[in-house]
Design an enzyme around this catalytic site. Structure first.
Site, PDB file in Angstrom:
ATOM      1  N   HIS A   1      43.437   8.672 -29.501  1.00 47.90           N
ATOM      2  CA  HIS A   1      42.825   9.862 -30.067  1.00 47.90           C
ATOM      3  C   HIS A   1      41.375   9.994 -29.599  1.00 47.90           C
ATOM      4  O   HIS A   1      40.712   8.997 -29.298  1.00 47.90           O
ATOM      5  CB  HIS A   1      42.811   9.790 -31.600  1.00 47.90           C
ATOM      6  CG  HIS A   1      44.114  10.127 -32.252  1.00 47.90           C
ATOM      7  ND1 HIS A   1      44.640   9.379 -33.284  1.00 47.90           N
ATOM      8  CD2 HIS A   1      45.004  11.135 -32.041  1.00 47.90           C
ATOM      9  CE1 HIS A   1      45.788   9.911 -33.684  1.00 47.90           C
ATOM     10  NE2 HIS A   1      46.030  10.979 -32.943  1.00 47.90           N
TER      11      HIS A   1
ATOM     12  N   CYS B   1      40.642   7.655 -39.980  1.00 47.09           N
ATOM     13  CA  CYS B   1      42.069   7.966 -40.143  1.00 47.09           C
ATOM     14  C   CYS B   1      42.539   7.888 -41.580  1.00 47.09           C
ATOM     15  O   CYS B   1      43.516   8.552 -41.966  1.00 47.09           O
ATOM     16  CB  CYS B   1      42.928   6.994 -39.326  1.00 47.09           C
ATOM     17  SG  CYS B   1      42.373   6.656 -37.662  1.00 47.09           S
TER      18      CYS B   1
END
Length: 266
Positions: A170, A257
């Site tokens: 990511h 996250c």
């Protein structure tokens, strides 16, 4: 519309309990399964750190059908004006976003869906005080980024598409916000020119896994075990809170996250 401090001043956060099925979670490299008991201890420590930073937390129930659902940030983007339900690029995670939407509806007056087509995960989205940066990755494509841009345009946000370095999961695997104009970044991501015009703090060589730090009010939460990078962040004038993250890291999880952070009016 972005306002000064909006990107790191929060009143609330939503988390989700780790599922036993996390041992089946997605990962780029297999370094062994997470210890679920230890994962839950570390998740509790993360929640406590958010609360010490001044955030009211809500922890949602386990979703055993979705091993990666503890990484709740990938499923939505929360802004003061409302929430946007993401469309994860991993097929096994699509149901996470749908399951989260009703919970978002209890918090936000407006919950928006993306237009059809494309994929986008919250781990690729970095909100600063001036714009929303989105890295194209294996999980986020151009159509997904264009869709997000259309959804938030009337809220006054500009979305800028960038590229995530090859072999990096990511965009925020390699960066984190320290304040509205300061970004913690790996050298490989900074070298792309993505952050030209921002003040940068580089992670120490060999400590690239420290890049996914998250600023929450007056604290910067970062994974423990990266002393040189922690020293650099402190030297830049920030208060650092180092948290154990060994189990989330086994399934490619980091500080950002694990929560959806947002501000609600007093």
């Amino acid at each position: 519309m972005p306002t000064p401090g909006q990107s790191y001043r929060f009143t609330h956060a939503i988390l989700r309990q780790p599922a036993d099925s996390i041992v089946d979670g997605l990962r780029a490299v297999d370094t062994g399964n997470p210890d679920i008991g230890l994962f839950r201890q570390q998740h509790n420590a993360y929640r406590a750190a958010l609360e010490v930073a001044g955030v009211t937390t809500t922890v949602l129930d386990v979703l055993e059908a979705f091993p990666d659902s503890v990484f709740i940030e990938d499923a939505a983007l929360c802004l003061p004006e409302g929430a946007v339900v993401m469309r994860p690029g991993a097929a096994s995670r699509l149901g996470e976003a749908a399951a989260l939407a009703p919970d978002l509806g209890t918090v936000f007056d407006e919950v928006r869906a993306l237009p059809p087509g494309g994929t986008i995960e919250g781990g690729d989205v970095l909100v600063t005080d001036r714009e929303i940066l989105v890295g194209r990755s294996a999980r986020t494509d151009g159509d997904g980024i264009d869709g997000l841009a259309r959804v938030v345009a009337d809220w006054g946000y500009t979305v800028r598409e960038l590229s995530t370095p090859p072999d990096v999961l990511h965009f925020k695997t390699d960066c984190g916000l320290l304040d509205g104009e300061t970004i913690l970044t790996t050298e490989r991501l900074a070298a792309t020119g993505a952050f030209d015009g921002y003040r940068l703090v580089a992670v120490a060589p060999g400590e690239e896994a420290a890049a996914n730090a998250v600023r929450v009010n007056d604290h910067v939460l970062m994974p423990a075990g990266f002393p040189a990078t922690a020293a650099r962040i402190r030297a830049a004038g920030f208060t650092v809170v180092e948290l154990p993250n060994t189990e989330a890291a086994k399934v490619d999880g980091g500080m950002s996250c694990l929560s959806l952070r947002f501000a609600r009016p007093a």
